[in-house]
Design a protein around this motif. Structure first.
Motif, PDB file in Angstrom:
ATOM      1  N   VAL A 192      -0.043  -6.656  -7.779  1.00 51.51           N
ATOM      2  CA  VAL A 192      -0.073  -5.427  -6.772  1.00 51.51           C
ATOM      3  C   VAL A 192      -0.993  -5.862  -5.573  1.00 51.51           C
ATOM      4  O   VAL A 192      -1.931  -6.182  -5.619  1.00 51.51           O
ATOM      5  N   SER A 195       0.917  -1.179  -2.978  1.00 44.25           N
ATOM      6  CA  SER A 195       0.431   0.044  -3.048  1.00 44.25           C
ATOM      7  C   SER A 195      -0.289   0.503  -1.790  1.00 44.25           C
ATOM      8  O   SER A 195      -1.229  -0.487  -1.380  1.00 44.25           O
ATOM      9  N   GLY A 229      -2.258   5.899  -1.223  1.00 39.79           N
ATOM     10  CA  GLY A 229      -2.002   7.046  -2.050  1.00 39.79           C
ATOM     11  C   GLY A 229      -1.855   8.294  -1.215  1.00 39.79           C
ATOM     12  O   GLY A 229      -2.388   8.420  -0.024  1.00 39.79           O
TER      13      GLY A 229
END
Length: 154
Positions: free
Chosen positions: A68, A94, A97
């Protein structure tokens, strides 16, 4: 879970193992260490913000392992197809968020005494900070103090 810190700097070994509590440490530029660790990891979280080769990191993964990417290098990462096709490995990204995820992360960190090592800089230092990131000259992240950088309103 076993945590392994991977760094280009062998000087970070003691800090990673003793102060940060890692179980193991690899010098990414040490071919012998990297080869010995090949195929041993379920996952790799790549936090590097400077350009770097990812194929050696993918070699660390077990079959069906996942890397990731959370760093944001200024140049595109080069991912050789064979490095992910062989063994069914995956590469994902990622960002930060959403609000709920960030709140949950902060609450978890607070409950467990998890803190971050950062270097706080003002807005006037941002260009220098970016240059330092490119040279891999930061321990471990920069935080820009926007509020402290603003001139008081008259």
């Amino acid at each position: 879970m076993k945590i392994t810190v991977i760094s280009t700097s062998p000087e970070k070994r003691g800090e990673a193992l003793d102060r940060l509590g890692a179980d193991a440490f690899l010098v990414s530029r040490d071919e012998g260490e990297m080869k010995a660790a090949a195929g041993t990891m379920d996952g790799v979280i790549d936090t590097v913000s400077a350009g770097h080769p990812v194929a050696p990191l993918l070699e660390l993964l077990k079959p069906r392992g996942q890397m990731v990417v959370v760093g944001a290098p200024s140049k595109p990462l080069e991912v050789p197809a064979l490095a992910i096709v062989a063994g069914g490995k995956r590469v994902a990204g990622s960002g930060g968020g959403g609000v709920a995820e960030c709140q949950a992360m902060l609450e978890f960190a607070g409950e467990h005494g998890i803190v971050a090592d950062v270097e706080v800089v003002g807005m006037d230092y941002v260009n220098t900070a970016i240059e330092r990131l490119e040279r891999n000259d930061v321990r471990y992240r920069f935080v820009v103090d926007v509020a402290g950088s603003m001139a008081p309103v008259a």
